[in-house]
Design a protein around this motif. Structure first.
Motif, mmCIF file in Angstrom:
data_model
loop_
_atom_site.group_PDB
_atom_site.id
_atom_site.type_symbol
_atom_site.label_atom_id
_atom_site.label_comp_id
_atom_site.label_asym_id
_atom_site.label_seq_id
_atom_site.Cartn_x
_atom_site.Cartn_y
_atom_site.Cartn_z
ATOM 1 N N ARG A 1 -30.119 -21.541 -55.300
ATOM 2 C CA ARG A 1 -31.249 -20.825 -54.704
ATOM 3 C C ARG A 1 -30.752 -19.620 -53.893
ATOM 4 N NH1 ARG A 1 -35.417 -24.502 -51.926
ATOM 5 N NH2 ARG A 1 -35.933 -24.770 -54.110
ATOM 6 N N VAL A 2 -29.684 -19.813 -53.125
ATOM 7 C CA VAL A 2 -29.112 -18.710 -52.349
ATOM 8 C C VAL A 2 -28.620 -17.611 -53.295
ATOM 9 C CG1 VAL A 2 -27.219 -18.058 -50.792
ATOM 10 C CG2 VAL A 2 -28.484 -20.185 -50.408
ATOM 11 N N LEU A 3 -27.965 -18.002 -54.368
ATOM 12 C CA LEU A 3 -27.477 -17.040 -55.348
ATOM 13 C C LEU A 3 -28.640 -16.285 -55.997
ATOM 14 C CD1 LEU A 3 -25.060 -15.828 -56.804
ATOM 15 C CD2 LEU A 3 -25.220 -17.685 -58.477
ATOM 16 N N ALA A 4 -29.733 -16.974 -56.296
ATOM 17 C CA ALA A 4 -30.910 -16.334 -56.896
ATOM 18 C C ALA A 4 -31.487 -15.292 -55.942
ATOM 19 C CB ALA A 4 -31.959 -17.376 -57.250
ATOM 20 N N PHE A 5 -31.589 -15.604 -54.663
ATOM 21 C CA PHE A 5 -32.097 -14.634 -53.688
ATOM 22 C C PHE A 5 -31.153 -13.436 -53.560
ATOM 23 C CE2 PHE A 5 -34.697 -18.198 -51.857
ATOM 24 C CZ PHE A 5 -35.922 -17.610 -52.145
ATOM 25 N N PHE A 6 -29.847 -13.716 -53.577
ATOM 26 C CA PHE A 6 -28.869 -12.634 -53.523
ATOM 27 C C PHE A 6 -29.001 -11.714 -54.734
ATOM 28 C CE2 PHE A 6 -24.694 -11.010 -54.824
ATOM 29 C CZ PHE A 6 -24.440 -10.174 -53.752
ATOM 30 N N LEU A 7 -29.119 -12.284 -55.927
ATOM 31 C CA LEU A 7 -29.256 -11.487 -57.148
ATOM 32 C C LEU A 7 -30.549 -10.671 -57.133
ATOM 33 C CD1 LEU A 7 -27.935 -13.999 -59.816
ATOM 34 C CD2 LEU A 7 -26.787 -11.959 -58.942
ATOM 35 N N PHE A 8 -31.612 -11.274 -56.631
ATOM 36 C CA PHE A 8 -32.883 -10.561 -56.558
ATOM 37 C C PHE A 8 -32.766 -9.376 -55.579
ATOM 38 C CE2 PHE A 8 -37.290 -9.973 -55.040
ATOM 39 C CZ PHE A 8 -37.860 -9.644 -56.265
ATOM 40 N N ALA A 9 -32.123 -9.593 -54.435
ATOM 41 C CA ALA A 9 -31.917 -8.513 -53.470
ATOM 42 C C ALA A 9 -31.038 -7.416 -54.062
ATOM 43 C CB ALA A 9 -31.288 -9.058 -52.186
ATOM 44 N N LEU A 10 -30.026 -7.817 -54.823
ATOM 45 C CA LEU A 10 -29.160 -6.851 -55.489
ATOM 46 C C LEU A 10 -29.952 -6.024 -56.502
ATOM 47 C CD1 LEU A 10 -26.188 -5.943 -55.710
ATOM 48 C CD2 LEU A 10 -25.931 -7.608 -57.545
ATOM 49 N N PHE A 11 -30.837 -6.673 -57.237
ATOM 50 C CA PHE A 11 -31.681 -5.979 -58.208
ATOM 51 C C PHE A 11 -32.594 -4.973 -57.507
ATOM 52 C CE2 PHE A 11 -35.817 -5.762 -60.367
ATOM 53 C CZ PHE A 11 -35.423 -5.102 -61.519
ATOM 54 N N ILE A 12 -33.246 -5.387 -56.430
ATOM 55 C CA ILE A 12 -34.146 -4.499 -55.687
ATOM 56 C C ILE A 12 -33.365 -3.322 -55.101
ATOM 57 C CG2 ILE A 12 -35.663 -4.324 -53.657
ATOM 58 C CD1 ILE A 12 -36.905 -5.785 -56.025
ATOM 59 N N GLY A 13 -32.195 -3.600 -54.545
ATOM 60 C CA GLY A 13 -31.370 -2.530 -53.970
ATOM 61 C C GLY A 13 -30.895 -1.537 -55.011
ATOM 62 N N SER A 14 -30.414 -2.025 -56.144
ATOM 63 C CA SER A 14 -29.936 -1.106 -57.184
ATOM 64 C C SER A 14 -31.089 -0.321 -57.798
ATOM 65 C CB SER A 14 -29.142 -1.845 -58.258
ATOM 66 O OG SER A 14 -29.937 -2.818 -58.884
ATOM 67 N N ALA A 15 -32.252 -0.946 -57.953
ATOM 68 C CA ALA A 15 -33.423 -0.229 -58.473
ATOM 69 C C ALA A 15 -33.852 0.858 -57.481
ATOM 70 C CB ALA A 15 -34.567 -1.190 -58.738
ATOM 71 N N GLY A 16 -33.844 0.547 -56.198
ATOM 72 C CA GLY A 16 -34.191 1.544 -55.184
ATOM 73 C C GLY A 16 -33.217 2.704 -55.172
ATOM 74 N N TYR A 17 -31.932 2.392 -55.298
ATOM 75 C CA TYR A 17 -30.903 3.436 -55.337
ATOM 76 C C TYR A 17 -31.099 4.342 -56.555
ATOM 77 C CZ TYR A 17 -26.273 5.573 -55.591
ATOM 78 O OH TYR A 17 -25.241 6.465 -55.655
ATOM 79 N N LEU A 18 -31.395 3.752 -57.697
ATOM 80 C CA LEU A 18 -31.614 4.541 -58.911
ATOM 81 C C LEU A 18 -32.862 5.410 -58.797
ATOM 82 C CD1 LEU A 18 -30.610 1.958 -61.640
ATOM 83 C CD2 LEU A 18 -29.416 4.077 -61.064
ATOM 84 N N VAL A 19 -33.913 4.896 -58.184
ATOM 85 C CA VAL A 19 -35.130 5.696 -57.980
ATOM 86 C C VAL A 19 -34.814 6.873 -57.058
ATOM 87 C CG1 VAL A 19 -37.419 5.684 -56.916
ATOM 88 C CG2 VAL A 19 -36.765 3.847 -58.472
ATOM 89 N N TRP A 20 -34.062 6.629 -55.990
ATOM 90 C CA TRP A 20 -33.668 7.705 -55.079
ATOM 91 C C TRP A 20 -32.863 8.769 -55.831
ATOM 92 C CZ3 TRP A 20 -28.673 9.126 -53.516
ATOM 93 C CH2 TRP A 20 -28.629 10.094 -52.518
ATOM 94 N N GLN A 21 -31.915 8.324 -56.683
ATOM 95 C CA GLN A 21 -31.115 9.279 -57.443
ATOM 96 C C GLN A 21 -31.974 10.058 -58.436
ATOM 97 O OE1 GLN A 21 -27.732 7.207 -59.194
ATOM 98 N NE2 GLN A 21 -26.434 8.334 -57.775
ATOM 99 N N ALA A 22 -32.962 9.404 -59.047
ATOM 100 C CA ALA A 22 -33.834 10.089 -60.002
ATOM 101 C C ALA A 22 -34.665 11.160 -59.302
ATOM 102 C CB ALA A 22 -34.745 9.083 -60.693
ATOM 103 N N ILE A 23 -35.120 10.873 -58.116
ATOM 104 C CA ILE A 23 -35.957 11.823 -57.379
ATOM 105 C C ILE A 23 -35.123 12.994 -56.854
ATOM 106 C CG2 ILE A 23 -37.341 12.134 -55.287
ATOM 107 C CD1 ILE A 23 -38.321 9.215 -55.758
ATOM 108 N N THR A 24 -33.967 12.708 -56.273
ATOM 109 C CA THR A 24 -33.157 13.758 -55.642
ATOM 110 C C THR A 24 -32.176 14.424 -56.602
ATOM 111 O OG1 THR A 24 -31.460 12.174 -54.954
ATOM 112 C CG2 THR A 24 -33.278 12.620 -53.398
ATOM 113 N N ARG A 25 -31.943 13.803 -57.765
ATOM 114 C CA ARG A 25 -30.960 14.274 -58.750
ATOM 115 C C ARG A 25 -29.567 14.389 -58.126
ATOM 116 N NH1 ARG A 25 -32.731 18.880 -62.531
ATOM 117 N NH2 ARG A 25 -30.965 18.032 -63.650
#
Length: 170
Positions: free
Chosen positions: A60-84
């Protein structure tokens, strides 16, 4: 839409002569490649997380960690897409890649491109042997070898101008 990183060295030289700097924003193809490489494993992990949540404990802890990692990497990619970003800038002062900057006076040499074709990198080697290299990638420029050759010419010109300025000030 034309991207400076997909243009030729002649276009870069003309832009540097005309405006005093060349700005290479993140190339769309490089961004898509990075997004697929980053998001695919995260999506696979999130797909496995329902069964991990049911198991409880460490899973369960690993699942929450992976989900947080997914949200963080998706947010980072969105930021990069917007700012180029990251942006590579070559100007009369030096070379800037993202937040890292190396003035022409501190550059010892333009390195040799290395790595597989789609992941080639170009080290900018500092004159100070204890300083870190500035590494450029295909995120901003498709043809890393052409960039290396062009930067060598710009470095020679900057050194020639520095010597001329030193002679004029004496």
């Amino acid at each position: 839409m034309a991207v400076m990183g997909d243009a030729s060295a002649e276009v870069w030289a003309e832009e540097l002569r005309r405006t005093g700097r060349v700005v290479f924003p993140q190339r769309p193809r490089a961004f898509v490649f990075k997004a697929v490489i980053t998001v695919w494993p995260a999506v696979m992990a999130v797909n496995a997380s329902p069964s991990m949540l049911e198991e409880g404990g460490f899973s369960r802890v690993l699942a929450f960690f992976l989900f947080a990692l997914f949200i963080g990497s998706a947010g980072y990619l969105v930021w990069q897409a917007i700012t180029r970003r990251p942006v590579l800038t070559v100007d009369r002062a030096g070379i800037r890649s993202g937040r890292k900057f190396m003035p022409w006076i501190e550059i010892g040499a333009i390195g040799i491109p290395h790595g597989p074709g789609f992941l080639q990198t170009l080290p900018i080697i500092p004159a100070n042997v204890w300083a870190k290299d500035l590494t450029l990638s295909q995120e901003n420029v498709r043809d890393v070898l052409a960039l290396a050759r062009w930067l060598e010419e710009v470095l020679k010109e900057q050194r020639r101008l520095a010597v001329t300025d030193d002679l004029a000030s004496d």
